[in-house]
Write a protein that holds these residues in place. Structure first.
Motif, mmCIF file in Angstrom:
data_model
loop_
_atom_site.group_PDB
_atom_site.id
_atom_site.type_symbol
_atom_site.label_atom_id
_atom_site.label_comp_id
_atom_site.label_asym_id
_atom_site.label_seq_id
_atom_site.Cartn_x
_atom_site.Cartn_y
_atom_site.Cartn_z
ATOM 1 N N GLY A 287 0.817 -1.219 0.000
ATOM 2 C CA GLY A 287 0.000 0.000 0.000
ATOM 3 C C GLY A 287 0.846 1.262 0.000
ATOM 4 N N ARG A 288 2.042 1.148 -0.524
ATOM 5 C CA ARG A 288 2.967 2.292 -0.446
ATOM 6 C C ARG A 288 2.450 3.508 -1.206
ATOM 7 N N ASP A 289 1.788 3.287 -2.352
ATOM 8 C CA ASP A 289 1.294 4.447 -3.128
ATOM 9 C C ASP A 289 0.349 5.282 -2.270
ATOM 10 N N GLU A 290 -0.533 4.568 -1.574
ATOM 11 C CA GLU A 290 -1.492 5.250 -0.704
ATOM 12 C C GLU A 290 -0.753 6.016 0.406
ATOM 13 N N MET A 291 0.269 5.387 0.964
ATOM 14 C CA MET A 291 1.003 6.025 2.061
ATOM 15 C C MET A 291 1.856 7.197 1.557
ATOM 16 N N GLU A 292 2.336 7.094 0.312
ATOM 17 C CA GLU A 292 3.093 8.227 -0.249
ATOM 18 C C GLU A 292 2.174 9.448 -0.389
ATOM 19 N N ALA A 293 0.909 9.195 -0.734
ATOM 20 C CA ALA A 293 -0.046 10.318 -0.832
ATOM 21 C C ALA A 293 -0.242 10.954 0.545
ATOM 22 N N VAL A 294 -0.303 10.117 1.586
ATOM 23 C CA VAL A 294 -0.438 10.652 2.950
ATOM 24 C C VAL A 294 0.798 11.494 3.283
ATOM 25 N N LYS A 295 1.961 10.961 2.899
ATOM 26 C CA LYS A 295 3.212 11.691 3.165
ATOM 27 C C LYS A 295 3.197 13.059 2.468
ATOM 28 N N HIS A 296 2.688 13.104 1.238
ATOM 29 C CA HIS A 296 2.641 14.391 0.534
ATOM 30 C C HIS A 296 1.767 15.382 1.290
ATOM 31 N N GLY A 297 0.737 14.857 1.949
ATOM 32 C CA GLY A 297 -0.108 15.711 2.801
ATOM 33 C C GLY A 297 0.719 16.317 3.936
ATOM 34 N N TYR A 298 1.575 15.505 4.565
ATOM 35 C CA TYR A 298 2.428 16.036 5.642
ATOM 36 C C TYR A 298 3.372 17.107 5.098
ATOM 37 N N GLU A 299 3.870 16.846 3.871
ATOM 38 C CA GLU A 299 4.799 17.826 3.280
ATOM 39 C C GLU A 299 4.114 19.180 3.096
ATOM 40 N N GLU A 300 2.857 19.117 2.659
ATOM 41 C CA GLU A 300 2.092 20.350 2.484
ATOM 42 C C GLU A 300 1.865 21.019 3.849
ATOM 43 N N ASN A 301 1.539 20.209 4.858
ATOM 44 C CA ASN A 301 1.347 20.755 6.208
ATOM 45 C C ASN A 301 2.612 21.429 6.712
ATOM 46 N N ARG A 302 3.721 20.764 6.450
ATOM 47 C CA ARG A 302 5.024 21.291 6.868
ATOM 48 C C ARG A 302 5.251 22.657 6.231
ATOM 49 N N ARG A 303 4.920 22.759 4.919
ATOM 50 C CA ARG A 303 5.108 24.029 4.200
ATOM 51 C C ARG A 303 4.230 25.125 4.825
ATOM 52 N N ILE A 304 2.978 24.761 5.126
ATOM 53 C CA ILE A 304 2.050 25.746 5.710
ATOM 54 C C ILE A 304 2.608 26.270 7.041
ATOM 55 N N LEU A 305 3.145 25.374 7.862
ATOM 56 C CA LEU A 305 3.652 25.800 9.176
ATOM 57 C C LEU A 305 4.961 26.579 9.043
ATOM 58 N N VAL A 306 5.871 26.065 8.216
ATOM 59 C CA VAL A 306 7.187 26.724 8.092
ATOM 60 C C VAL A 306 7.014 28.143 7.547
ATOM 61 N N GLU A 307 6.057 28.310 6.625
ATOM 62 C CA GLU A 307 5.826 29.655 6.079
ATOM 63 C C GLU A 307 4.921 30.485 6.988
ATOM 64 N N GLY A 308 3.935 29.818 7.619
ATOM 65 C CA GLY A 308 2.912 30.569 8.349
ATOM 66 C C GLY A 308 3.277 30.914 9.784
#
Ligand SMILES: Cc1ncc(COP(=O)(O)O)c(C=O)c1O
Length: 391
Positions: A287-308
């Protein structure tokens, strides 16, 4: 008579480990929610997403067959073989299935590792700040956790100098590192890991690598200590990357000489690890593809926090390398991070964890934010924190 009664009621001294303060934050958040309030949860280090669909389907199929007995103490062969393949595929390193031990979450792996490596009284170095159960499990087992302060100067990891200085004060028997780490979210580069392993080996200090946040690396790829040493004990889990916290399933890679002692311990302590979770875990790798999508969500969250967060007023935080944590320095607002998180929860509706949970030395100056939730929640958290700090 009274003394005998007291004796019968008294818990052992070794069970006197501190509580996890994040639980107090969770309880306070639950009270606010029960009263109709809306809380953004950034306190618990837990993925919001479910286990991979492949894992859930495998568990359902196994339940239908109803063949859920004990397994071999070291784990079902299919899972051990699949984990071995994971090391070849992800890290290009050969780890024989015989060296892989399936455990009840990485939490049980720590107990097995410490019991098989150390005697009561042995000193084991851990980073400060660090994941609290390292030191509490060591203490409960009669070992002595030796807190090694880490800081910006050491890029938030244990250095050779710091390790050897602690070893000179009184001999160390072990050192435990995590990369990515909790609560800092920082990572060690391959060169730092190899140098620390070499220094530990020279001094006869056993090396334990907690790799539970592997897969959740953003700044640079996480390296496994298995690549650099057959003597290191590697600990990992399905809880974080694979979003399987409640399934309680993890693993360790043990040096050859430790496999049989660990097997005997596991036979006696647990008999075996929950069978359904083992079956699900073996399928999780598909199920790695599914988990990679979850990881991309964390990356976006990280960007929101680091910038915000800097715009919101939280300008100082550690390098946000991996896992799903941001560790913020709040010393310009408070000397009491517990009170800070309490007020942030009550007044802004954002729940985070005070640093004192992770760092008895300087944690009163830090707060840990977990960004494993939704991106909408991260945006809302940034704007709530901004309004609160600028009120
Ligand atoms: C650094 C670290 N290691 C180990 C664990 C234990 O996880 P589990 O027992 O679910 O594998 C955690 C959980 O949060 C963690 O943050």
């Amino acid at each position: 008579m009274l003394d005998t009664a007291r004796c019968l009621l008294a818990p052992s001294a070794r069970s006197d480990v501190p509580p996890f303060m994040v639980m107090d934050v969770m309880a306070a958040a639950a009270r606010i929610e029960a009263a109709g309030g809306h809380v953004i949860h950034m306190e618990v280090g837990q993925p919001a997403a479910p286990a991979p669909r492949t894992a859930i389907a495998a568990a359902k199929a196994a339940l239908d067959k109803a063949d859920i007995g004990y397994t071999q103490a070291l784990g079902i062969p299919a899972l051990r073989a699949r984990i071995s393949r994971h090391y070849a595929e992800t890290h290009g390193v050969t780890v024989e299935p015989e060296r892989i031990v399936v455990t009840t979450g990485s939490s049980a792996a720590f107990i097995l590792a410490f019991l098989s490596l150390f005697e009561p009284g042995d000193r084991v170095a851990v980073a400060c700040p660090g994941y609290p159960p390292y030191r509490h499990i060591l203490t409960a087992l009669g070992c002595e956790p030796v807190l090694i302060p880490i800081s910006e100067a050491t890029r938030w990891s244990i250095t050779i100098d710091a390790l050897l200085a602690a070893h000179r004060r009184a001999p160390l028997k072990g050192v435990l590192v995590a990369s990515p780490a909790n609560p800092t979210g920082t990572m060690m580069r391959a060169a730092e890991i190899t140098a620390l392993i070499a220094a530990a080996n020279r001094e006869g200090i056993r090396f334990i690598s907690d790799e539970i946040y592997h897969g959740l690396d953003y700044a640079f790829p996480a390296e496994t200590a298995a690549k650099f040493s057959d003597d290191a004990v590697i600990i990992n889990s399905f809880s974080k990357y694979f979003c399987m916290t409640g399934w309680r399933i993890g693993w360790m890679v043990a040096p050859d000489a430790l496999v049989r002692p660990i097997e005997r311990l596991q036979q006696n302590l647990a008999i075996s690890v929950p069978t359904l979770s083992q079956i699900a875990a073996a399928a999780a790798f598909d199920g790695r593809d599914e988990m990679e999508a979850v990881k991309h969500g964390y990356e976006e969250n990280r960007r929101i926090l680091v910038e915000g967060l800097p715009q919101a007023g939280l300008t100082r935080f550690l390098p946000v390398d991996g896992a799903f944590y941001l560790y913020a320095d709040v010393s310009h607002f408070t000397d009491d991070s517990f009170d800070f998180t309490k007020r942030m929860l009550e007044e802004a509706g954002v729940a985070a964890t005070p640093g004192i949970d992770f760092d008895p030395l300087d944690g009163r100056h830090f707060v840990r934010f977990c960004y494993a939730g939704s991106s909408a929640d991260m945006r809302e958290a940034v704007s709530r924190i901004g309004r609160w700090l600028h009120r």
